[in-house]
Design a protein around this motif. Structure first.
Motif, PDB file in Angstrom:
ATOM      1  N   LEU A 114      51.662  21.839 116.023  1.00  0.00           N
ATOM      2  CA  LEU A 114      50.302  21.671 115.544  1.00  0.00           C
ATOM      3  C   LEU A 114      49.857  22.903 114.759  1.00  0.00           C
ATOM      4  CD1 LEU A 114      47.674  20.072 115.453  1.00  0.00           C
ATOM      5  CD2 LEU A 114      47.089  20.999 117.698  1.00  0.00           C
ATOM      6  N   ALA A 115      50.217  24.077 115.246  1.00  0.00           N
ATOM      7  CA  ALA A 115      49.871  25.308 114.528  1.00  0.00           C
ATOM      8  C   ALA A 115      50.551  25.363 113.169  1.00  0.00           C
ATOM      9  CB  ALA A 115      50.257  26.523 115.369  1.00  0.00           C
ATOM     10  N   TRP A 116      51.803  24.966 113.099  1.00  0.00           N
ATOM     11  CA  TRP A 116      52.518  24.956 111.814  1.00  0.00           C
ATOM     12  C   TRP A 116      51.894  23.960 110.847  1.00  0.00           C
ATOM     13  CZ3 TRP A 116      55.426  28.615 110.023  1.00  0.00           C
ATOM     14  CH2 TRP A 116      56.120  29.453 110.904  1.00  0.00           C
ATOM     15  N   CYS A 117      51.398  22.839 111.366  1.00  0.00           N
ATOM     16  CA  CYS A 117      50.705  21.884 110.502  1.00  0.00           C
ATOM     17  C   CYS A 117      49.464  22.521 109.890  1.00  0.00           C
ATOM     18  CB  CYS A 117      50.319  20.638 111.310  1.00  0.00           C
ATOM     19  SG  CYS A 117      51.712  19.590 111.786  1.00  0.00           S
ATOM     20  N   ALA A 118      48.719  23.271 110.702  1.00  0.00           N
ATOM     21  CA  ALA A 118      47.537  23.952 110.187  1.00  0.00           C
ATOM     22  C   ALA A 118      47.909  24.972 109.114  1.00  0.00           C
ATOM     23  CB  ALA A 118      46.786  24.633 111.330  1.00  0.00           C
ATOM     24  N   LEU A 119      49.007  25.690 109.322  1.00  0.00           N
ATOM     25  CA  LEU A 119      49.471  26.638 108.312  1.00  0.00           C
ATOM     26  C   LEU A 119      49.845  25.916 107.020  1.00  0.00           C
ATOM     27  CD1 LEU A 119      51.749  28.958 110.507  1.00  0.00           C
ATOM     28  CD2 LEU A 119      49.481  29.499 109.603  1.00  0.00           C
ATOM     29  N   ALA A 120      50.466  24.741 107.152  1.00  0.00           N
ATOM     30  CA  ALA A 120      50.840  23.965 105.966  1.00  0.00           C
ATOM     31  C   ALA A 120      49.599  23.521 105.197  1.00  0.00           C
ATOM     32  CB  ALA A 120      51.668  22.757 106.382  1.00  0.00           C
ATOM     33  N   VAL A 121      48.555  23.120 105.904  1.00  0.00           N
ATOM     34  CA  VAL A 121      47.321  22.697 105.254  1.00  0.00           C
ATOM     35  C   VAL A 121      46.697  23.869 104.488  1.00  0.00           C
ATOM     36  CG1 VAL A 121      44.969  21.882 105.644  1.00  0.00           C
ATOM     37  CG2 VAL A 121      46.857  20.844 106.898  1.00  0.00           C
ATOM     38  N   GLY A 122      46.650  25.033 105.122  1.00  0.00           N
ATOM     39  CA  GLY A 122      46.064  26.194 104.460  1.00  0.00           C
ATOM     40  C   GLY A 122      46.824  26.608 103.214  1.00  0.00           C
ATOM     41  N   THR A 123      48.154  26.612 103.295  1.00  0.00           N
ATOM     42  CA  THR A 123      48.958  26.994 102.134  1.00  0.00           C
ATOM     43  C   THR A 123      48.901  25.922 101.054  1.00  0.00           C
ATOM     44  OG1 THR A 123      50.449  28.228 103.593  1.00  0.00           O
ATOM     45  CG2 THR A 123      51.251  27.743 101.385  1.00  0.00           C
TER      46      THR A 123
ATOM     47  N   THR B   4      43.207  25.906 115.184  1.00  0.00           N
ATOM     48  CA  THR B   4      43.710  25.184 114.010  1.00  0.00           C
ATOM     49  C   THR B   4      42.962  25.616 112.752  1.00  0.00           C
ATOM     50  OG1 THR B   4      44.355  23.268 115.341  1.00  0.00           O
ATOM     51  CG2 THR B   4      43.981  22.890 112.998  1.00  0.00           C
ATOM     52  N   LEU B   5      41.654  25.731 112.832  1.00  0.00           N
ATOM     53  CA  LEU B   5      40.859  26.160 111.682  1.00  0.00           C
ATOM     54  C   LEU B   5      41.205  27.583 111.260  1.00  0.00           C
ATOM     55  CD1 LEU B   5      37.400  24.711 112.809  1.00  0.00           C
ATOM     56  CD2 LEU B   5      38.874  23.815 110.996  1.00  0.00           C
ATOM     57  N   VAL B   6      41.443  28.459 112.243  1.00  0.00           N
ATOM     58  CA  VAL B   6      41.799  29.848 111.945  1.00  0.00           C
ATOM     59  C   VAL B   6      43.175  29.917 111.292  1.00  0.00           C
ATOM     60  CG1 VAL B   6      42.440  32.043 113.014  1.00  0.00           C
ATOM     61  CG2 VAL B   6      40.324  30.907 113.674  1.00  0.00           C
ATOM     62  N   HIS B   7      44.138  29.155 111.815  1.00  0.00           N
ATOM     63  CA  HIS B   7      45.476  29.139 111.207  1.00  0.00           C
ATOM     64  C   HIS B   7      45.398  28.671 109.759  1.00  0.00           C
ATOM     65  CE1 HIS B   7      46.956  29.689 115.263  1.00  0.00           C
ATOM     66  NE2 HIS B   7      48.200  29.651 114.862  1.00  0.00           N
ATOM     67  N   GLU B   8      44.626  27.627 109.512  1.00  0.00           N
ATOM     68  CA  GLU B   8      44.483  27.111 108.152  1.00  0.00           C
ATOM     69  C   GLU B   8      43.854  28.152 107.236  1.00  0.00           C
ATOM     70  OE1 GLU B   8      41.908  23.738 105.715  1.00  0.00           O
ATOM     71  OE2 GLU B   8      42.117  23.572 107.900  1.00  0.00           O
ATOM     72  N   ALA B   9      42.776  28.777 107.690  1.00  0.00           N
ATOM     73  CA  ALA B   9      42.075  29.752 106.856  1.00  0.00           C
ATOM     74  C   ALA B   9      42.954  30.956 106.541  1.00  0.00           C
ATOM     75  CB  ALA B   9      40.786  30.198 107.560  1.00  0.00           C
ATOM     76  N   LEU B  10      43.701  31.432 107.527  1.00  0.00           N
ATOM     77  CA  LEU B  10      44.537  32.608 107.309  1.00  0.00           C
ATOM     78  C   LEU B  10      45.706  32.289 106.380  1.00  0.00           C
ATOM     79  CD1 LEU B  10      44.256  35.496 108.354  1.00  0.00           C
ATOM     80  CD2 LEU B  10      45.920  34.955 110.131  1.00  0.00           C
ATOM     81  N   ALA B  11      46.275  31.083 106.514  1.00  0.00           N
ATOM     82  CA  ALA B  11      47.399  30.691 105.655  1.00  0.00           C
ATOM     83  C   ALA B  11      46.964  30.495 104.216  1.00  0.00           C
ATOM     84  CB  ALA B  11      48.047  29.414 106.183  1.00  0.00           C
ATOM     85  N   HIS B  12      45.687  30.268 103.979  1.00  0.00           N
ATOM     86  CA  HIS B  12      45.203  30.169 102.602  1.00  0.00           C
ATOM     87  C   HIS B  12      45.388  31.503 101.887  1.00  0.00           C
ATOM     88  CE1 HIS B  12      42.204  29.738  99.304  1.00  0.00           C
ATOM     89  NE2 HIS B  12      42.586  28.464  99.348  1.00  0.00           N
ATOM     90  N   GLY B  13      45.424  32.600 102.645  1.00  0.00           N
ATOM     91  CA  GLY B  13      45.737  33.898 102.059  1.00  0.00           C
ATOM     92  C   GLY B  13      47.225  34.069 101.862  1.00  0.00           C
ATOM     93  N   ASP B  14      48.006  33.854 102.929  1.00  0.00           N
ATOM     94  CA  ASP B  14      49.470  33.913 102.837  1.00  0.00           C
ATOM     95  C   ASP B  14      50.053  33.465 104.167  1.00  0.00           C
ATOM     96  OD1 ASP B  14      52.021  34.845 101.450  1.00  0.00           O
ATOM     97  OD2 ASP B  14      52.099  36.001 103.313  1.00  0.00           O
ATOM     98  N   MET B  15      51.009  32.553 104.133  1.00  0.00           N
ATOM     99  CA  MET B  15      51.560  32.022 105.358  1.00  0.00           C
ATOM    100  C   MET B  15      52.404  33.049 106.105  1.00  0.00           C
ATOM    101  SD  MET B  15      54.036  28.721 106.115  1.00  0.00           S
ATOM    102  CE  MET B  15      53.040  27.547 105.218  1.00  0.00           C
TER     103      MET B  15
ATOM    104  N   THR C 140      38.210  33.402 106.735  1.00  0.00           N
ATOM    105  CA  THR C 140      38.373  32.985 105.338  1.00  0.00           C
ATOM    106  C   THR C 140      38.171  34.149 104.386  1.00  0.00           C
ATOM    107  OG1 THR C 140      37.654  30.719 105.830  1.00  0.00           O
ATOM    108  CG2 THR C 140      37.489  31.452 103.541  1.00  0.00           C
ATOM    109  N   GLU C 141      37.116  34.925 104.617  1.00  0.00           N
ATOM    110  CA  GLU C 141      36.871  36.074 103.743  1.00  0.00           C
ATOM    111  C   GLU C 141      37.929  37.154 103.943  1.00  0.00           C
ATOM    112  OE1 GLU C 141      33.153  38.802 102.176  1.00  0.00           O
ATOM    113  OE2 GLU C 141      32.922  37.484 103.914  1.00  0.00           O
ATOM    114  N   PHE C 142      38.376  37.323 105.180  1.00  0.00           N
ATOM    115  CA  PHE C 142      39.454  38.277 105.440  1.00  0.00           C
ATOM    116  C   PHE C 142      40.718  37.869 104.682  1.00  0.00           C
ATOM    117  CE2 PHE C 142      43.177  39.481 108.004  1.00  0.00           C
ATOM    118  CZ  PHE C 142      43.027  40.860 108.012  1.00  0.00           C
ATOM    119  N   ALA C 143      41.038  36.571 104.696  1.00  0.00           N
ATOM    120  CA  ALA C 143      42.223  36.080 103.987  1.00  0.00           C
ATOM    121  C   ALA C 143      42.118  36.308 102.493  1.00  0.00           C
ATOM    122  CB  ALA C 143      42.421  34.591 104.281  1.00  0.00           C
ATOM    123  N   GLU C 144      40.911  36.146 101.962  1.00  0.00           N
ATOM    124  CA  GLU C 144      40.718  36.304 100.522  1.00  0.00           C
ATOM    125  C   GLU C 144      40.733  37.756 100.094  1.00  0.00           C
ATOM    126  OE1 GLU C 144      37.310  35.316  97.101  1.00  0.00           O
ATOM    127  OE2 GLU C 144      37.156  34.462  99.120  1.00  0.00           O
TER     128      GLU C 144
END
Length: 462
Positions: A338-347, A172-183, A117-121
């Motif tokens: 499932l991974a793409w769903c996690a990316l969608a949640v993060g973005t 899934t949590l990692v995909h979501e956190a990273l996509a919060h920075g940029d998908m 999460t901090e890396f993404a930010e």
């Protein structure tokens, strides 16, 4: 030392994934491919700003990548074959069910998510605009993702990875956190891990000992899971790419599309039809008959999406990954979705976090636009739909981690994240009004990326 540095050091001590020396060699590119590669690397330095050529170079990158390029596969390292081709490889054990529907991450999962999460930010978000313009992820950013262990998240500890148990929930949590920075950057960073996870889940002892050491060593190869195809009404269960048996192995013919980091990839896991049944094949990028073309896209531009052409590509028996009854390919499709769903949640969360303060600060007719019911209800709907997306995605990931059938849950998550994710992107642009249409604000990029959720197969996987 910053909090990110401290967290990264702690992750290194726990996971010991090693670093990375640099990108794979590009000597075998044709002139156009070499030019694109050189311009992208140049655009990632501060030299252009010092000499005042930033805009001209970025314009050149845009024109070339829009027109397209064609290149032979990246020069690959020598993968030395070892182990038994018939003996089943090492598998991670399923997580223990706790008997309740509890979505609280474990301590290890939470620590990893905090680091990402901090890396993404601090790293991913600031680099997103430049990567989108250059159609390439910065080499320094990709190297940093290796330091926190992303490529080996799904690899068992006994094979040099960090997985004590099945890591679908952590992934899934990692995909979501990273996509919060940029998908787009998330896809570029996570693509090698999809191949390493596939080898861990379905590889024989020979396949694991041949290919996984490269992912757990000091120089992790770019790699890609290639399932998508550029055909109308594409059905991942019926790939048009064909694998034909020979005395020595197989011959692959077909075209795969939306392949992340194609020009740099040294290894592909390709979906193809074998005797009328879909199967997976491990293909090294230097195999004769492979041609990689640019595939300029509306979104996910930082992932350097490419088209992989396979023209009479001959591979050995070691290439066949998993079972030949179609079940391995079907599972790969589900885990990718499932991974793409996690990316969608993060973005989607990034959109919500951006528009909420915006509508409170933006004034019209003497008051914040958040005071308007139509605006407030739209923001509330984003939060409601986003929470539904997150819950159904987590439930599917939890069942996968426990070794249970998650086909229904993944299908529900895919449908919800594809439709509601796209709506969240659209509403985000709408809430910003004219600002939503310009690149001064990142919402237009998130909208373009979210459009890919219902279209893309492969690329990433948990």
């Amino acid at each position: 030392m910053s909090l990110l540095d401290a967290a990264r050091t702690q992750a290194q001590q726990l996971f010991s994934p090693g670093g990375r020396d640099g990108l794979s060699s590009a000597e075998r590119r044709d002139p156009m491919g070499l030019l694109v590669y050189g311009l992208n690397r140049l655009a990632q330095t501060d030299l252009l700003d010092r000499v005042g050529l930033r805009k001209q170079t970025e314009d050149g990158v845009f024109k070339i990548t829009s027109a397209g390029f064609k290149t032979i596969g990246a020069t690959s390292r020598a993968f030395t074959r070892t182990g038994s081709s018939k003996k089943q490889g090492t598998r991670s054990a399923a997580t223990r069910a706790r008997g309740v529907f509890d979505l609280t991450p474990t301590d290890d999962e939470q620590m990893l998510v905090d680091v990402v999460t901090e890396f993404a930010e601090e790293v991913v978000r600031p680099a997103a605009t430049g990567a989108d313009d250059a159609c390439a992820a910065p080499a320094e950013l990709l190297a940093a993702t290796l330091e926190i262990g992303l490529p080996i998240l799904g690899v068992p500890e006994s094979l040099g990875g960090i997985a004590e148990e099945r890591t679908a929930m952590a992934g899934t949590l990692v995909h979501e956190a990273l996509a919060h920075g940029d998908m787009g950057l998330a896809v570029a960073a996570l693509a090698p891990g999809a191949v390493a996870t596939a080898l861990s889940l379905w590889g024989t002892e020979e396949q694991q000992q041949t290919y996984l050491p490269a992912f757990t060593g000091q120089s992790v190869p770019a790699a890609a899971l290639a399932l998508n195809e550029p055909t109308v009404l594409f059905d991942p269960a019926r790939p048009a790419t064909v694998a034909t048996r020979t005395d020595d192995g197989f011959v692959l013919d077909g075209v795969k599309s939306m392949v992340p980091r194609g020009p740099d990839a040294e290894l592909f896991v390709v979906g193809a039809s074998l005797d009328g049944v879909p199967a997976l094949f491990v293909v090294e990028s230097t195999t004769p008959g492979i041609v990689i073309e640019s595939e300029p896209s509306m979104g996910l531009r930082a992932a350097s999406l490419s088209r992989l052409r396979l023209d009479r590509v001959e591979v050995g028996e070691i290439a066949l990954l998993g079972r030949v009854d179609g079940s391995t390919h079907a599972e790969a499709v589900r885990l990718s979705r499932l991974a793409w769903c996690a990316l969608a949640v993060g973005t989607g969360q990034a959109v919500l976090d951006y528009v909420t303060p915006y509508v409170k600060e933006r004034e019209a007719f003497g008051e914040p636009i958040a005071h308007r019911q139509s605006v407030a209800f739209m923001v509330a709907n984003i939060a409601i739909e986003l929470q539904a997306m997150r819950l159904v995605t987590y439930k599917a990931a939890g069942r996968v981690a426990q070794g249970q059938d998650a086909g229904r849950e993944i299908a529900l998550a895919r449908q919800l994240c594809a439709t509601k994710g796209m709506q969240i992107g659209l509403d985000g642009v709408q809430l910003l009004g004219g600002h939503g249409f310009v690149k001064e604000h990142p919402v237009e990029r998130w909208y373009r990326d979210l459009r890919a959720i219902g279209l893309t197969e492969g690329g990433v996987m948990v």
